[in-house]
Each structure stands twice: as C-alpha cells, then as structure tokens.
Design a protein around this motif. Structure first.
Motif, short mmCIF file in Angstrom:
data_model
loop_
_atom_site.label_atom_id
_atom_site.label_comp_id
_atom_site.label_asym_id
_atom_site.label_seq_id
_atom_site.Cartn_x
_atom_site.Cartn_y
_atom_site.Cartn_z
N ALA A 86 -72.53 -25.93 -88.17
CA ALA A 86 -72.45 -27.13 -87.34
C ALA A 86 -72.55 -26.78 -85.86
CB ALA A 86 -71.14 -27.87 -87.61
N ALA A 87 -72.12 -25.58 -85.51
CA ALA A 87 -72.13 -25.16 -84.11
C ALA A 87 -73.49 -24.66 -83.63
CB ALA A 87 -71.08 -24.08 -83.89
N LEU A 115 -65.17 -31.68 -91.45
CA LEU A 115 -66.55 -31.22 -91.24
C LEU A 115 -67.42 -32.35 -90.69
CD1 LEU A 115 -68.73 -29.03 -91.55
CD2 LEU A 115 -69.08 -29.83 -93.90
N ASP A 116 -67.21 -33.56 -91.18
CA ASP A 116 -68.00 -34.69 -90.68
C ASP A 116 -67.71 -34.93 -89.20
OD1 ASP A 116 -70.02 -36.43 -91.69
OD2 ASP A 116 -68.66 -38.12 -91.41
N HIS A 117 -66.46 -34.79 -88.79
CA HIS A 117 -66.12 -34.91 -87.37
C HIS A 117 -66.76 -33.79 -86.56
CE1 HIS A 117 -63.41 -38.28 -86.78
NE2 HIS A 117 -62.79 -37.99 -87.92
N LEU A 118 -66.58 -32.55 -87.01
CA LEU A 118 -67.07 -31.40 -86.26
C LEU A 118 -68.58 -31.43 -86.08
CD1 LEU A 118 -64.93 -28.53 -87.85
CD2 LEU A 118 -64.71 -29.46 -85.54
N SER A 119 -69.28 -31.98 -87.07
CA SER A 119 -70.75 -31.98 -87.04
C SER A 119 -71.34 -33.26 -86.48
CB SER A 119 -71.29 -31.75 -88.46
OG SER A 119 -70.93 -32.84 -89.31
N GLY A 120 -70.51 -34.23 -86.13
CA GLY A 120 -71.03 -35.49 -85.63
C GLY A 120 -71.66 -36.36 -86.71
N GLY A 121 -71.14 -36.26 -87.95
CA GLY A 121 -71.63 -37.13 -89.02
C GLY A 121 -72.73 -36.52 -89.86
N SER A 209 -64.20 -40.64 -90.10
CA SER A 209 -65.22 -39.76 -89.53
C SER A 209 -66.48 -40.55 -89.21
CB SER A 209 -65.54 -38.64 -90.52
OG SER A 209 -66.11 -39.15 -91.71
N PRO A 210 -67.44 -39.96 -88.50
CA PRO A 210 -68.63 -40.70 -88.05
C PRO A 210 -69.39 -41.42 -89.16
CG PRO A 210 -68.49 -38.63 -86.88
CD PRO A 210 -67.40 -38.61 -87.92
N SER A 436 -78.90 -39.60 -85.99
CA SER A 436 -78.10 -38.40 -85.75
C SER A 436 -77.26 -38.00 -86.96
CB SER A 436 -77.17 -38.62 -84.55
OG SER A 436 -76.31 -39.74 -84.78
N THR A 437 -77.04 -38.93 -87.91
CA THR A 437 -76.21 -38.62 -89.07
C THR A 437 -77.08 -38.36 -90.30
OG1 THR A 437 -75.98 -40.89 -89.89
CG2 THR A 437 -74.43 -40.17 -88.17
#
Length: 478
Positions: A86-87, A115-121, A209-210, A436-437
């Motif tokens: 994700a990073a 994980l959904d938060h960390l990756s932006g959805g 989450s997103p 984006s998701t």
C-alpha cells in the motif's frame, strides 16, 4: 445497433502458492524478498491492472513426509505484505486470501478494515475454506470440516464480518436526529451476532473504511462454492480456462444472482489463467512445452500420480507407462491428512481416461501428467493472446482474468509491455485509472450499509444497533 464492448478486468497473481512457478529458470528471483512483491505490484499498476492477488499457504504441501519440489518455503504473512505494498502503490487494489476455517471474524474484519484505510480504499478479501486435518495441525482446533460444514462456517464467518463492518453507523446520525433518537460517538462500532458458529458482541474499533468494507472474493467451483459466491461475493476466482467451460460457468453463476436480489454486474467472474508469449505462435508453443517440463519433474509426476492411485508409487518410473494396478479406492493412505484423493470423485474412471489418453498419444507417465495438468491457458504472440482474452470477455466466458505468471518477479513484464497496449487499442481496457478505490476499478456500486445489514439479518439472527435499538442516552438495549 451493435452491442457495446465490455471492458476487461485484469489482475496479477503473485506466483508461489501454486504449481506454476519455475525455480530452475535463470530469471527466477526471490519469493520472499519485498523487492519481488514490489516489482510485480508496480508492473501491474503501470499496466493499470485492477489489483494484485496473494494466495495463501498455511502449511507447506508435503506427501509421504517430503515437501513438494514446487512449494514455497518462508511465505510472508499476507497482511504484512499488502500493507507494505500500500505504501509503494497509489491505485492498485490489494487482494489477500484469508482462511475462514482457522481464523476469527473480529480479527480478520479489523485487519481488512485497517488495510482499507491505509490504502485509501483498495482492500479485497478472498474468502476461502480449509478441508484437511493436515493444515489443521497448525492450529489449536485442528481437524477438518466436511465440505458442507466448511462452507456453512464460511458463510457465517463472512456474515459476522459484515456485521462488524456495518456496525459503525455514523452515516445515519442526520437521519435519526429528527426523532431525537440518534447515534452518538459512544455507539460507534457496537455489534451483536449470534449464530451456530459465532456468538459475539462488543465494539468494533475501526471506523468505516473508504469502501465501507473490502471487496469480497470467493474461490471455488463446487456447488457450495458457486452458491456462496452468488449470495455474498463481489467477484469469484475460478479455474475455468476454456471458452466452452467458461461460458457454462459464467451462465450458471450469473443465473443464481436473481434469487438473492442481485444484478448480473454485481458479481465479477475472473478465472485464474496462465500464459506464454513469443514472437510468433510457434515460438510461444515451443516455449510453453519447455516450461511445462520444468514445472513437472519426474518427482512431481509421481507425487501427482499417487494422489489418484492412493498408493505408494515411489519406485515407479516416471518415464515409463502408467501403473498396471488400479487406484486404491477408500481411505486415503498416501496423502494422509491432505485427502488429496478427494479431488477425483471417481478414481477408477479417471484412471481409465488417463490410460486411454496415454495409449492414444503414446505418453509416458510424466508426459501424461504434463498433459492432464497443463496450465498454460493462453499461448501465442501478443496479438494472438490479446485476441483470445478479448473473445473470452465479449462472449461471456468471463469478466476478466487473474494472470498467474511462471516467473517471479519479472513474469508480468512482457504482458504489460505487449498485450496490454493491444487491448487498449481495441478499446476494451483502460488507459488510465478513472477511480481511486478497487470497487471503482471493478465497476461495483458503493456499499450500502443498510442493504448490508438487511442481507446479513435475512440469513441469520444478527443484529446491528440502529435508531430503534438505541436510547436517547446512546446505550444499545440488551
């Protein structure tokens, strides 16, 4: 008026927990160094793929006390790898296989929501079951479940996780204020779920989450698996790699959606496929033959044969004919714990088919195993492969593909550089990400919390605090 072209969905499967990887190729790299995961992910994102997919191996595969020669030693934890990816990516979806037999809903839901938060959805969960005591030995509960029981546990597990994802009801505050009964911060995450497998209640501590919840995948072609996917999944990972089989599977699973109040486009069908590219079709065919021989060594051929024959065939010559004796029907003796013989519903009939094929084509045991376990779904020049992929999707044999290269980490490079541009020229694959998701990449509608809760409640005694179960003090009634 001509029918509009369907858009193809593409994903990358990180090689490893499968029998396609070729260790002996000089270009083969590490299966556990992060640079390998990052290379595949960045290649997939450069090519505008929907997501990268990680399979799961909870125990090294072995037979007769020996580890398979194509298995992976030291496979890193799925969540750790996906969080790291994700990073180093911005748009690529991150799909992980997590077992529903040996885990608990609260833990898994919390990890995927994080994980959904960390990756932006961009998170996705491939819900699978485990059916063998061999893997169960790694866990306290041990043992294994019958097929109908493991799918029932999986359904209840997913329902419980959906209750957790839906329990953060802050999006309903405005609608409840008029009655004077509304959710406060003190109510965030309150959940209760009581079914045969799970009796849990408490507070979920990860805000919505997103995506609302991760995209849900299911892998399985059995009757139970098809029904589970039709009722609960956003996408299904299947093995059907021929047009005829793909169309039949596509029609069957899509046809099951209506009884669950779902439209055909709410479930994406994505077969896992392999491919071999060459400058010409003939070059690709020759390359494919060489790869298959590397994938199926003499040892691998004998081990696979033992799974059907249910006998110790360690002295069998893989370069000779098939065994003269018939398979042993009954309790699995050779692949003890794995119950691999269950893959063959009628071992005697399958053995007869193999013998007839070997005799007709004059095949040795190893050659026969290569023939019946062939994994290269698409072979040819980039033009040939692009045409075949597009035909599958346009004729409703699939909605896209999860590509399984035989090399790590560079196996996806040629496909991204040669086949993807041809699909883009045909207007059937994106040239840029539009959302984006991951849900947006897959063309799925946003998650509706009310619908999620209704769907779960309809199939269980689950309850999620809503306006009519919350007092003015913000306390959920017992």
């Amino acid at each position: 008026m001509s029918k509009p072209l369907k858009q193809i969905h593409l994903a990358a499967h990180f090689p490893g927990v499968n029998n396609t990887t070729v260790w002996s190729d000089p270009a083969a790299g590490s299966q556990i160094e992060f640079s390998s995961f990052a290379h595949v992910a960045r290649t997939a994102e450069r090519a505008k793929f929907d997501f990268i997919f990680l399979a799961e191996g909870l125990r090294l595969r072995e037979q007769g006390g020996e580890i398979y020669d194509l298995d992976v030693v030291g496979r890193p934890d799925t969540f750790t790898v996906l969080a790291a990816l994700a990073a180093v990516t911005d748009r690529l979806g991150l799909a992980g296989t997590i077992n529903s037999t040996f885990n608990e809903p609260y833990e898994v839901a919390r990890q995927f929501a994080s994980l959904d938060h960390l990756s932006g959805g961009r998170a996705a969960w491939n819900v699978v079951t485990s059916w063998d005591a061999f893997t169960g030995e790694n866990f306290r509960r041990g043992g294994f479940l019958a097929q109908e029981d493991r799918y029932e546990r999986a359904r209840q597990f997913l329902d419980a996780a959906r209750v957790l994802f839906a329990s953060w009801r802050g999006d309903e505050i405005a609608a409840d204020k008029e009655s004077g009964v509304f959710l406060t911060d003190a109510d965030a995450g309150r959940f209760a779920h009581r079914v045969a497998q799970f009796d849990i209640r408490g507070r979920f501590n990860v805000p919505r989450s997103p995506q609302g919840r991760p995209v849900i995948f299911q892998a399985g072609d059995s009757e139970e698996g098809r029904e589970f996917a039709a009722s609960s999944a956003d996408a299904i990972f299947t093995r059907h790699g021929t047009l005829e089989a793909g169309r039949a599977f596509y029609a069957d699973v899509k046809g099951r959606l209506a009884k669950y109040g779902r439209a055909a486009d709410e479930l994406k069908i994505l077969p896992g496929v392999t491919y071999v590219l060459g400058g010409t079709d003939a070059e690709a065919q020759e390359k494919a033959r060489a790869i298959r021989r590397m994938q199926v060594s003499g040892q691998t051929a004998v081990k696979f044969l033992e799974q059907l024959w249910n006998r110790d065939l360690s002295d069998h010559d893989p370069d000779g004919p098939l065994p003269a004796v018939d398979p042993l029907v009954g309790e699995n003796l050779v692949a003890k714990g794995r119950a691999s013989v269950r893959m063959f519903r009628d071992p005697l009939a399958t053995a007869a088919e193999w013998r007839a094929l070997a005799e007709a084509k004059k095949l040795t045991t190893r050659e026969l195993i290569i023939e019946v376990t062939g994994r290269q779904t698409f072979i040819g020049s980039p033009e040939t492969v692009a045409h075949a992929l597009n035909e599958f999707v346009q004729t409703d044999a699939s909605d896209g593909f999860i590509l399984v290269p035989h090399l790590t980490p560079s196996g996806l490079d040629d496909f991204a550089d040669t086949v993807v541009p041809l699909l883009q020229e045909r207007g059937v694959f994106r040239t840029e990400y539009e959302g984006s998701t991951l849900r947006e990449h897959l063309g799925l509608s946003p998650v509706d919390p009310a619908r999620e809760t209704a769907a779960v409640t309809a199939s269980s005694t689950a309850t999620v605090p809503t306006a009519d179960t919350v007092t003015r003090t913000g306390r959920a009634r017992a």
